[in-house]
Write an enzyme that holds these catalytic residues in place. Sequence first.
Site, PDB file in Angstrom:
ATOM      1  N   SER A 242      26.862  15.122 -19.459  1.00 17.96           N
ATOM      2  CA  SER A 242      27.171  14.957 -20.889  1.00 17.96           C
ATOM      3  C   SER A 242      27.666  16.258 -21.507  1.00 17.96           C
ATOM      4  O   SER A 242      28.643  16.260 -22.276  1.00 17.96           O
ATOM      5  CB  SER A 242      25.954  14.432 -21.652  1.00 17.96           C
ATOM      6  OG  SER A 242      24.804  15.220 -21.401  1.00 17.96           O
ATOM      7  N   HIS A 272      22.203   9.886 -14.908  1.00 15.27           N
ATOM      8  CA  HIS A 272      22.021  10.886 -15.979  1.00 15.27           C
ATOM      9  C   HIS A 272      21.082  10.281 -17.030  1.00 15.27           C
ATOM     10  O   HIS A 272      19.955   9.930 -16.700  1.00 15.27           O
ATOM     11  CB  HIS A 272      23.407  11.285 -16.494  1.00 15.27           C
ATOM     12  CG  HIS A 272      23.450  12.467 -17.407  1.00 15.27           C
ATOM     13  ND1 HIS A 272      22.472  13.425 -17.445  1.00 15.27           N
ATOM     14  CD2 HIS A 272      24.374  12.853 -18.337  1.00 15.27           C
ATOM     15  CE1 HIS A 272      22.786  14.348 -18.348  1.00 15.27           C
ATOM     16  NE2 HIS A 272      23.931  14.012 -18.916  1.00 15.27           N
ATOM     17  N   HIS A 318      16.542  16.294  -9.209  1.00 12.41           N
ATOM     18  CA  HIS A 318      17.430  16.943 -10.172  1.00 12.41           C
ATOM     19  C   HIS A 318      18.499  17.719  -9.415  1.00 12.41           C
ATOM     20  O   HIS A 318      18.232  18.243  -8.334  1.00 12.41           O
ATOM     21  CB  HIS A 318      16.656  17.898 -11.092  1.00 12.41           C
ATOM     22  CG  HIS A 318      17.413  18.239 -12.328  1.00 12.41           C
ATOM     23  ND1 HIS A 318      18.287  19.295 -12.385  1.00 12.41           N
ATOM     24  CD2 HIS A 318      17.463  17.629 -13.544  1.00 12.41           C
ATOM     25  CE1 HIS A 318      18.820  19.333 -13.593  1.00 12.41           C
ATOM     26  NE2 HIS A 318      18.345  18.342 -14.319  1.00 12.41           N
ATOM     27  N   ARG A 327      10.307  20.032 -19.414  1.00 11.49           N
ATOM     28  CA  ARG A 327      10.432  18.984 -20.442  1.00 11.49           C
ATOM     29  C   ARG A 327       9.472  17.834 -20.126  1.00 11.49           C
ATOM     30  O   ARG A 327       8.965  17.174 -21.020  1.00 11.49           O
ATOM     31  CB  ARG A 327      11.879  18.479 -20.514  1.00 11.49           C
ATOM     32  CG  ARG A 327      12.879  19.586 -20.850  1.00 11.49           C
ATOM     33  CD  ARG A 327      14.312  19.103 -20.739  1.00 11.49           C
ATOM     34  NE  ARG A 327      14.632  18.673 -19.387  1.00 11.49           N
ATOM     35  CZ  ARG A 327      15.762  18.076 -19.037  1.00 11.49           C
ATOM     36  NH1 ARG A 327      16.708  17.844 -19.959  1.00 11.49           N
ATOM     37  NH2 ARG A 327      15.991  17.727 -17.781  1.00 11.49           N
ATOM     38  N   ASP A 373      13.102  12.465 -17.689  1.00 10.85           N
ATOM     39  CA  ASP A 373      13.115  11.018 -17.946  1.00 10.85           C
ATOM     40  C   ASP A 373      11.882  10.306 -17.411  1.00 10.85           C
ATOM     41  O   ASP A 373      11.621   9.159 -17.769  1.00 10.85           O
ATOM     42  CB  ASP A 373      14.366  10.398 -17.324  1.00 10.85           C
ATOM     43  CG  ASP A 373      15.622  10.927 -17.980  1.00 10.85           C
ATOM     44  OD1 ASP A 373      15.640  11.012 -19.219  1.00 10.85           O
ATOM     45  OD2 ASP A 373      16.567  11.276 -17.263  1.00 10.85           O
TER      46      ASP A 373
HETATM   47  N1  AMX Z   1      14.947   8.928  -5.250  1.00 10.04           N
HETATM   48  C1  AMX Z   1      15.526   8.659  -4.064  1.00 10.04           C
HETATM   49  N2  AMX Z   1      16.462   9.420  -3.479  1.00 10.04           N
HETATM   50  C2  AMX Z   1      16.805  10.546  -4.131  1.00 10.04           C
HETATM   51  C3  AMX Z   1      16.220  10.925  -5.340  1.00 10.04           C
HETATM   52  C4  AMX Z   1      15.266  10.065  -5.928  1.00 10.04           C
HETATM   53  N3  AMX Z   1      14.703  10.299  -7.095  1.00 10.04           N
HETATM   54  N4  AMX Z   1      16.775  12.096  -5.727  1.00 10.04           N
HETATM   55  C5  AMX Z   1      17.681  12.439  -4.784  1.00 10.04           C
HETATM   56  N5  AMX Z   1      17.710  11.504  -3.817  1.00 10.04           N
HETATM   57  C6  AMX Z   1      18.604  11.420  -2.660  1.00 10.04           C
HETATM   58  C7  AMX Z   1      20.024  11.328  -3.192  1.00 10.04           C
HETATM   59  O1  AMX Z   1      20.358   9.992  -3.563  1.00 10.04           O
HETATM   60  C8  AMX Z   1      20.822  11.835  -2.010  1.00 10.04           C
HETATM   61  O2  AMX Z   1      20.924  10.784  -1.070  1.00 10.04           O
HETATM   62  P1  AMX Z   1      22.273  10.596  -0.172  1.00 10.04           P
HETATM   63  O3  AMX Z   1      22.353  11.845   0.632  1.00 10.04           O
HETATM   64  O4  AMX Z   1      21.985   9.359   0.592  1.00 10.04           O
HETATM   65  O5  AMX Z   1      23.396  10.449  -1.154  1.00 10.04           O
HETATM   66  C9  AMX Z   1      19.907  12.913  -1.457  1.00 10.04           C
HETATM   67  O6  AMX Z   1      18.588  12.620  -1.943  1.00 10.04           O
HETATM   68  C10 AMX Z   1      20.278  14.326  -1.879  1.00 10.04           C
HETATM   69  O7  AMX Z   1      20.373  14.358  -3.305  1.00 10.04           O
HETATM   70  P2  AMX Z   1      20.041  15.710  -4.127  1.00 10.04           P
HETATM   71  O8  AMX Z   1      21.007  16.752  -3.685  1.00 10.04           O
HETATM   72  O9  AMX Z   1      18.595  15.991  -4.026  1.00 10.04           O
HETATM   73  O10 AMX Z   1      20.306  15.229  -5.612  1.00 10.04           O
HETATM   74  P3  AMX Z   1      21.685  15.245  -6.425  1.00 10.04           P
HETATM   75  O11 AMX Z   1      21.889  16.607  -6.968  1.00 10.04           O
HETATM   76  O12 AMX Z   1      22.783  14.641  -5.640  1.00 10.04           O
HETATM   77  O13 AMX Z   1      21.324  14.211  -7.590  1.00 10.04           O
HETATM   78  C11 AMX Z   1      19.938  13.202  -9.236  1.00 10.04           C
HETATM   79  C12 AMX Z   1      20.426  14.518  -8.616  1.00 10.04           C
HETATM   80  C13 AMX Z   1      19.149  13.501 -10.506  1.00 10.04           C
HETATM   81  C14 AMX Z   1      21.140  12.345  -9.612  1.00 10.04           C
HETATM   82  C15 AMX Z   1      19.043  12.463  -8.197  1.00 10.04           C
HETATM   83  O14 AMX Z   1      17.892  13.231  -7.932  1.00 10.04           O
HETATM   84  C16 AMX Z   1      18.646  11.073  -8.637  1.00 10.04           C
HETATM   85  O15 AMX Z   1      19.406  10.126  -8.407  1.00 10.04           O
HETATM   86  N6  AMX Z   1      17.442  10.918  -9.320  1.00 10.04           N
HETATM   87  C17 AMX Z   1      17.027   9.643  -9.854  1.00 10.04           C
HETATM   88  C18 AMX Z   1      17.766   9.354 -11.158  1.00 10.04           C
HETATM   89  C19 AMX Z   1      17.308  10.270 -12.265  1.00 10.04           C
HETATM   90  O16 AMX Z   1      16.123  10.473 -12.482  1.00 10.04           O
HETATM   91  N7  AMX Z   1      18.262  10.826 -13.018  1.00 10.04           N
HETATM   92  C20 AMX Z   1      17.952  11.646 -14.198  1.00 10.04           C
HETATM   93  C21 AMX Z   1      18.218  13.111 -13.987  1.00 10.04           C
HETATM   94  C22 AMX Z   1      17.926  13.897 -15.250  1.00 10.04           C
HETATM   95  C23 AMX Z   1      18.940  13.555 -16.307  1.00 10.04           C
HETATM   96  O17 AMX Z   1      20.108  13.818 -16.163  1.00 10.04           O
HETATM   97  N8  AMX Z   1      18.533  12.938 -17.368  1.00 10.04           N
END
Ligand code: AMX
Length: 435
Positions: A242, A272, A318, A327, A373
């Site tokens: 964002s 996000h 994250h 947070r 979140d």
């Molecule tokens: N549950 C399951 N798998 C997860 C995970 C979770 N909470 N967090 C990361 N992973 C997985 C990823 O999907 C990725 O899998 P892949 O290799 O098969 O694609 C792998 O672990 C490596 O990911 P990463 O490098 O640790 O994370 P990222 O930087 O690519 O993504 C984020 C970060 C937040 C999108 C991810 O941790 C996620 O999807 N979390 C759940 C959704 C969430 O809570 N989002 C909110 C974030 C805060 C915000 O912006 N408000």
Amino acid sequence: AQTLKERLAELIPAEIENVKATRAEHGKKSFGPVLVDQLYGGMRGLPALIWDGSVLDADEGIRFRGKSIPEIQQALPKAPGGSEPLPEGLFWLLLTGEIPTQEQVTALSKDWAARSSLPSFVEEILDRCPPTLHPMSQFSLAVTALNHDSAFAKAYQQGISKKEYWQPTFEDAMDLIAKLPNIAGRIYRNVYGGGKLPAIDADKDYSYNLANLLGFADKPDFVELMRLYITIHSDHEGGNVSAHTGKLVGSALSDPFLAFGASLNGLAGPLHGLANQEVLIWLRKMQSKIGENASDDAVREYVWSTLKAGQVVPGYGHAVLRKTDPRYMAQREFALKHLPENPLFKLVNQVYNIVPGVLLEAGKAKNPWPNVDAHSGVLLTHYGLNQMNFYTVLFGVSRAFGVASQLIWDRALGAPLERPKSYSTEAIKKIFKDK
Ligand code: AMX
């Protein structure tokens, strides 16, 4: 007392010199290697942007102008009788790096109240949205439409000098923030009922008015929650979807309404800001599957079933953070103070004790710890704000504070059009063929 705009007008010339000097001294130094993986990998960790309001440390979390969340909770002015920081003060801090006086914060509340009304055509746009249209889409439509009255767009058409860009941007940024409670309140009541919107009260702070427009101002703890919520969700440095989207779109000299409308569309994604609604949906699903007061083993098994279904555990992980999000901790402290016996809070705690272990064992997520979140939904629903697909709108109201303040500085410092270089996979193969 000095107004925010007057203080900014004093600060801007010195900051222009500061940037010039920093570029002269460090501009030709290389800042980390770029790996081909970073081109494919969502630019993780690539130093690429200037963002002044806040900086994120992987272990410690966010600092707003150098101050941690507990420090700003301490330092920023509060409402009479309240103990959470007023977001008005945070906005002042984001813009100036300074802690405002109580009087300056009150003046901001009044200024925003005076700017808060919506053009009637924007009200009509919202009233015509089907209640099935996601609140975030409605939010983005309304914010984009505010561009109709943009001071920046008008001044640009009239040939304003570059040096003056920040001034109409400031006016738009203030209007944007001021109008968000009326937009959010209107969406909430249109979609979920709750009758006619009350008027903004110029003698009350921004968060009180937001709570009142949503129909929760009779609960003083909810008003306090809004003060904390807006403050901690406001800004998380510049690289998140964002914030970066707002900066990128603003760099084309699109006005703050167009730029922040784009931010909201990014915030509406489930990786996000939408995670904020997804967490509670996931917790409720878990409860319906394994019942309330489930054992740790049953919760652990449910977490595994989420992963095995190829889904993410919402609220965990994250892109930058590598420890529990401060947070999350701030919201946990709030819950411990105001709702320690809430069963859903207890479940959130139980999940906190179990998910990191499972994610570590699964071995993919770089950060197994909870983000912001993972905790917000349980607080909102405690006070009766149960409509989960509205939650990201509150995140959006908050995020405006961070994006708007950076847009003002970007125009004050003459930030250029963003235009990074992209390559095709063919080009990458060719360039690195013999290397
Ligand atoms: N549950 C399951 N798998 C997860 C995970 C979770 N909470 N967090 C990361 N992973 C997985 C990823 O999907 C990725 O899998 P892949 O290799 O098969 O694609 C792998 O672990 C490596 O990911 P990463 O490098 O640790 O994370 P990222 O930087 O690519 O993504 C984020 C970060 C937040 C999108 C991810 O941790 C996620 O999807 N979390 C759940 C959704 C969430 O809570 N989002 C909110 C974030 C805060 C915000 O912006 N408000």
